[in-house]
Design an enzyme around this catalytic site. Structure first.
Site, short mmCIF file in Angstrom:
data_model
loop_
_atom_site.label_atom_id
_atom_site.label_comp_id
_atom_site.label_asym_id
_atom_site.label_seq_id
_atom_site.Cartn_x
_atom_site.Cartn_y
_atom_site.Cartn_z
N GLN A 126 0.81 -1.33 0.14
CA GLN A 126 -0.09 0.01 -0.12
C GLN A 126 0.96 1.30 0.12
O GLN A 126 1.60 1.51 1.08
CB GLN A 126 -0.90 -0.04 1.34
N GLY A 127 0.77 1.91 -0.81
CA GLY A 127 1.44 3.24 -1.09
C GLY A 127 0.62 4.63 -0.63
O GLY A 127 0.25 5.41 -1.47
N SER A 129 0.91 6.43 2.91
CA SER A 129 1.47 7.03 3.94
C SER A 129 2.57 7.87 3.47
O SER A 129 3.31 7.26 2.84
CB SER A 129 1.97 6.31 5.31
N GLU A 244 -10.42 -1.52 5.24
CA GLU A 244 -9.43 -1.59 6.09
C GLU A 244 -9.69 -1.54 7.53
O GLU A 244 -9.38 -2.25 8.35
CB GLU A 244 -8.27 -0.55 5.70
N GLU A 384 -7.65 8.91 16.72
CA GLU A 384 -8.31 10.27 16.89
C GLU A 384 -8.95 11.05 15.66
O GLU A 384 -10.00 11.60 15.85
CB GLU A 384 -6.97 11.36 17.20
#
Length: 399
Positions: A126-127, A129, A244, A384
């Site tokens: 997964q690209g 972050s 996810e 958060e």
């Protein structure tokens, strides 16, 4: 709403349990139970066994090679896999990218990529972050500029889990720097063998190699690898994150972890009595179990709604927050129950005397699991951020 299992559900559970008893390799089960890494070979082996059984893609429609199970059957399958300490299937291709391709991809993309996800020929990472763009994902800066029949990609991704094994990566890239943050992003599928891609390992505190940096320097990506429309990638990214976050709840993992803590606490002696009889420890254990039972019931309510055709919304954020908090508490209880055995110090063994190294089974990985799983409340959208989503929906009616 009926939260009781039907006769058919119980028969299905027995079928899954029999399959796991017959087909789950003992060495893989032992590695999961003791908190040890599998490596690519172990993941690939379990992937192939499930694919041969036709049970690799419980969430996929049958037309694409899925099981055709309903939401309750998928839940039962997950529970039984956790109970048997089966390896967790690497989710990036199967449960994260595949739903995006099935809903937003082209016919050619579905025909080419989905079979290779099932066969294991493609290992995806997964690209998402980037440095400075994690929880605030929309501020990502990796650029993709159209040049004829290609996009030219430059930038950096980070915390790319198991990227050292991947031969494909799905990426969010900025294709319109002048648009509002969420409106100038596209979703690209990139072959990791393309010139200009460099994977740099990030070694964690415990010495393991799980995550990576991925650098892109003038990487040329065919235009046909764009998913959906240019500059509409944020929509697809949010859809993927919903899947996810739902999987992150991990009810089955917490149930298996709680049972492991109980076994450990029965073996460990504290002031002459089994640790599990210590009032303070027992109270924390009971609180974790009550929270887990409540979350499992909430999970079943959502599964019941899904079985009737309702899509999960803010509930996936609720499960993500509570699920990760419970798993972290169970990890902390395991670490405390293991005591000095949680992080073995091997100097005695190096000196030729390993008589002091006789930890209770499963305790030697307790500290590593505790520290590693601090990430659970951060990835997939930090807790958060999830609480903000829940508050907006509850108080303002916005998502």
């Amino acid at each position: 709403m009926d939260l009781n299992y039907s006769t058919e559900d119980l028969a299905f559970r027995a079928e899954v349990r029999a399959f796991l008893e017959a087909k789950l390799p003992q060495d893989l089960s032992d590695a999961v139970r003791l908190g040890r890494g599998l490596g690519k070979e172990g993941h690939d082996r379990w992937h192939s066994i499930l694919n041969e059984q036709g049970w690799l893609a419980p969430t996929w429609p049958e037309e694409y090679g899925g099981c055709g199970w309903n939401a309750v059957q998928r839940h039962i399958f997950d529970e039984e896999c956790c109970r048997a300490h089966a390896p967790r299937i690497v989710p990036f291709g199967l449960t994260m990218l595949a739903p995006v391709l099935q809903k937003f991809g082209s016919d050619q993309q579905r025909a080419y990529f989905l079979p290779k996800i099932l066969s294991g020929e493609h290992w995806w990472c997964q690209g998402y972050s980037e440095p400075g763009a994690g929880s605030d994902l929309a501020s990502l800066r990796t650029r993709a500029v159209r040049d004829g029949d290609h996009y030219v990609v430059n930038g950096q991704k980070t915390w790319t889990t198991l990227g050292q094994y991947a031969n494909w990566i799905f990426c969010l890239v900025r294709t319109d720097p002048d648009a509002k943050q969420q409106e100038g992003i596209s979703f690209l599928l990139i072959d990791m063998d393309t010139p200009g891609i460099e994977v740099r390992p990030i070694i964690l505190l415990d010495g393991t190699h799980e995550v990576n940096e991925v650098w892109f320097t003038d990487v040329r990506v065919p235009v046909e690898n764009l998913v959906g429309e240019e500059n509409k990638g944020w929509t697809y990214a949010k859809y993927l994150l919903t899947h996810e976050r739902t999987n992150i709840a991990g009810v089955g993992f917490s149930q298996a972890g709680l049972e492991a803590v109980k076994r450990l606490a029965r073996q460990q002696i504290h002031r002459g009595r089994p640790l599990i009889e210590n009032p303070h420890f027992a109270a924390r254990l009971a609180r974790a179990e009550i929270d887990l039972m409540a979350m499992a019931t909430t999970n079943l309510r959502i599964i019941s709604a899904a079985a009737q055709g309702q899509a999960p919304g803010v509930e996936s954020s609720m499960l993500k927050v509570k699920g990760t908090e419970i798993r972290q508490e169970i990890n902390d209880l395991a670490r405390r129950a293991a005591g000095v055995y949680a992080l073995p110090f091997a100097s005695e063994a190096l000196a030729g005397d390993n008589s002091a190294l006789a930890p209770p089974e499963g305790s030697d990985a307790a500290a590593a699991q505790y520290f590693n799983n601090r990430k659970l409340s951060i990835f997939g959208g930090s807790n958060e951020i999830q609480k903000n989503i829940i508050a907006k929906v509850s108080l303002g009616g916005r998502t």
